[in-house]
Design a protein around this motif. Structure first.
Motif, PDB file in Angstrom:
ATOM      1  N   TYR A 140      -3.092  -0.712 -12.002  1.00  0.00           N
ATOM      2  CA  TYR A 140      -2.124  -1.642 -11.034  1.00  0.00           C
ATOM      3  C   TYR A 140      -0.813  -1.711 -12.100  1.00  0.00           C
ATOM      4  CZ  TYR A 140      -5.306  -2.183  -7.653  1.00  0.00           C
ATOM      5  OH  TYR A 140      -6.608  -2.256  -7.009  1.00  0.00           O
ATOM      6  N   GLU A 143       0.596  -0.501   0.024  1.00  0.00           N
ATOM      7  CA  GLU A 143      -0.141  -0.345  -0.196  1.00  0.00           C
ATOM      8  C   GLU A 143       0.694   1.156   0.231  1.00  0.00           C
ATOM      9  OE1 GLU A 143      -2.363  -0.344   3.094  1.00  0.00           O
ATOM     10  OE2 GLU A 143      -3.665  -2.405   2.682  1.00  0.00           O
ATOM     11  N   THR A 183       0.522   2.271 -12.146  1.00  0.00           N
ATOM     12  CA  THR A 183       1.643   2.169 -10.186  1.00  0.00           C
ATOM     13  C   THR A 183       2.170   2.231 -10.230  1.00  0.00           C
ATOM     14  OG1 THR A 183       0.547   0.701  -9.755  1.00  0.00           O
ATOM     15  CG2 THR A 183      -0.760   2.956  -9.627  1.00  0.00           C
ATOM     16  N   ARG A 193       6.021   3.408  -9.837  1.00  0.00           N
ATOM     17  CA  ARG A 193       7.202   3.069  -8.476  1.00  0.00           C
ATOM     18  C   ARG A 193       8.470   2.704  -8.805  1.00  0.00           C
ATOM     19  NH1 ARG A 193       8.438  -2.040  -4.868  1.00  0.00           N
ATOM     20  NH2 ARG A 193       7.379  -3.376  -5.848  1.00  0.00           N
ATOM     21  N   LEU A 213      -7.069   3.151  -6.964  1.00  0.00           N
ATOM     22  CA  LEU A 213      -6.856   1.660  -6.787  1.00  0.00           C
ATOM     23  C   LEU A 213      -6.278   1.312  -5.708  1.00  0.00           C
ATOM     24  CD1 LEU A 213      -5.240   2.816 -10.184  1.00  0.00           C
ATOM     25  CD2 LEU A 213      -6.740   1.296  -9.868  1.00  0.00           C
ATOM     26  N   ARG A 214      -5.522   2.063  -4.962  1.00  0.00           N
ATOM     27  CA  ARG A 214      -5.099   2.112  -3.232  1.00  0.00           C
ATOM     28  C   ARG A 214      -6.197   1.353  -2.571  1.00  0.00           C
ATOM     29  NH1 ARG A 214      -1.397   3.592   0.927  1.00  0.00           N
ATOM     30  NH2 ARG A 214      -2.181   3.398   3.180  1.00  0.00           N
ATOM     31  N   LEU A 220       1.585   2.228  -3.626  1.00  0.00           N
ATOM     32  CA  LEU A 220       0.168   2.821  -3.840  1.00  0.00           C
ATOM     33  C   LEU A 220      -0.019   3.734  -2.506  1.00  0.00           C
ATOM     34  CD1 LEU A 220      -1.787  -0.308  -3.703  1.00  0.00           C
ATOM     35  CD2 LEU A 220      -1.618   1.262  -6.184  1.00  0.00           C
ATOM     36  N   SER A 221       1.015   4.907  -3.355  1.00  0.00           N
ATOM     37  CA  SER A 221       1.277   6.217  -1.970  1.00  0.00           C
ATOM     38  C   SER A 221       2.403   6.844  -1.984  1.00  0.00           C
ATOM     39  CB  SER A 221       1.072   5.927  -0.580  1.00  0.00           C
ATOM     40  OG  SER A 221       1.105   7.517   0.226  1.00  0.00           O
ATOM     41  N   VAL A 244      -5.233   6.872  -8.314  1.00  0.00           N
ATOM     42  CA  VAL A 244      -4.247   5.963  -7.430  1.00  0.00           C
ATOM     43  C   VAL A 244      -4.620   6.237  -6.415  1.00  0.00           C
ATOM     44  CG1 VAL A 244      -2.200   5.966  -6.231  1.00  0.00           C
ATOM     45  CG2 VAL A 244      -2.098   6.866  -8.893  1.00  0.00           C
ATOM     46  N   ILE A 254      -3.040   4.450 -15.618  1.00  0.00           N
ATOM     47  CA  ILE A 254      -4.059   5.210 -14.676  1.00  0.00           C
ATOM     48  C   ILE A 254      -4.818   5.472 -15.132  1.00  0.00           C
ATOM     49  CG2 ILE A 254      -4.085   6.498 -12.616  1.00  0.00           C
ATOM     50  CD1 ILE A 254      -0.639   5.572 -12.080  1.00  0.00           C
TER      51      ILE A 254
END
Length: 234
Positions: A175, A17, A178, A182, A57-58, A21-22, A54, A214
């Motif tokens: 996803y 997470e 993301t 990342r 999605l999270r 996703l952050s 995002v 995204i």
């Protein structure tokens, strides 16, 4: 559903997470990147629309208890071979396994394939990495439809099947985006890019592709649409 998803593997789910996703979208000590993408890293952190997508999605990652997933799926986690004349596929390194949205595993795999294609493009070599998205989706959809008649609850009819698969496809694209992002401006990077003689052009293309996957995931309705996006100058 949130409790089901988190209870399987709460510590490692929290890592995902955060790092996927952050953190790449905020100021965080884990983040690092090549100076050649400074402007894009700053732009992504300032992009409120991207952050909202995002966040969606999270939330789905945290609450969508659809299937038991690998949780860290990439091409280095998959072995393909033959045994006694039959094809064999093995997936290993499952410590991030959890119950979550089906699209998460698909998206991670697609991200790695798409970045590998960017590497091949940077090196001027031919590659079929980009085809893996379409081929894997076709295989997944075919097998899912084959098994659909065995479902327990027949209240979910064939019309719902089409809607469900559209949702999985759309989430998978998100996803994938993301994961690409990342792996370039977050905590852990991909050697496909970092070992290039000049990683900047491919990294920039991949970052912009990740953002498009995204924010435009609902518009990209087929593998051909994604292929056209990859082939365009982002």
């Amino acid at each position: 559903k949130a409790l089901v998803a988190a209870s399987v593997n709460p510590e490692l789910c929290k890592i995902t997470e955060d790092v996927v996703l952050s953190e790449p979208y905020i100021e965080h000590e884990h983040n690092h990147w090549h100076e050649g993408v400074d402007d894009l890293a700053a732009a992504f952190r300032a992009d409120a629309g991207l952050r909202t997508e995002v966040a969606d999605l999270r939330h789905r990652f945290m609450t969508g208890a659809q299937a038991l997933l690998h949780g860290d799926l990439h091409t280095g986690s998959i072995m393909v071979g033959e045994r006694e004349g039959a094809h064999v596929v093995r997936v290993f390194d499952p410590e991030f396994s959890f119950v979550g949205p089906i699209g998460f595993d698909l998206g991670l795999y697609w991200a790695n394939a798409l970045v590998s294609e960017e590497r091949a493009r940077a090196l001027g070599t031919s590659s079929d990495h980009g085809d893996q998205l379409g081929l894997s989706w076709e295989s997944f959809e075919t097998e899912f439809r084959r098994l659909w008649p065995t479902r327990v609850d027949t209240f979910f009819d064939d019309a719902y099947l089409d809607r469900f698969l559209r949702g999985v496809w759309t989430e998978s694209l998100g996803y994938a985006g993301t994961e690409i992002i990342r792996r370039i401006i977050g905590f852990a990077h991909l050697t496909d890019l970092t070992t290039l003689p000049d990683p900047v052009p491919a990294s920039r293309r991949a970052l912009l592709l990740g953002r498009e996957l995204i924010v435009r995931r609902a518009e990209l309705t087929s593998p051909d649409a994604v292929r056209d996006l990859v082939g365009s100058t982002l």
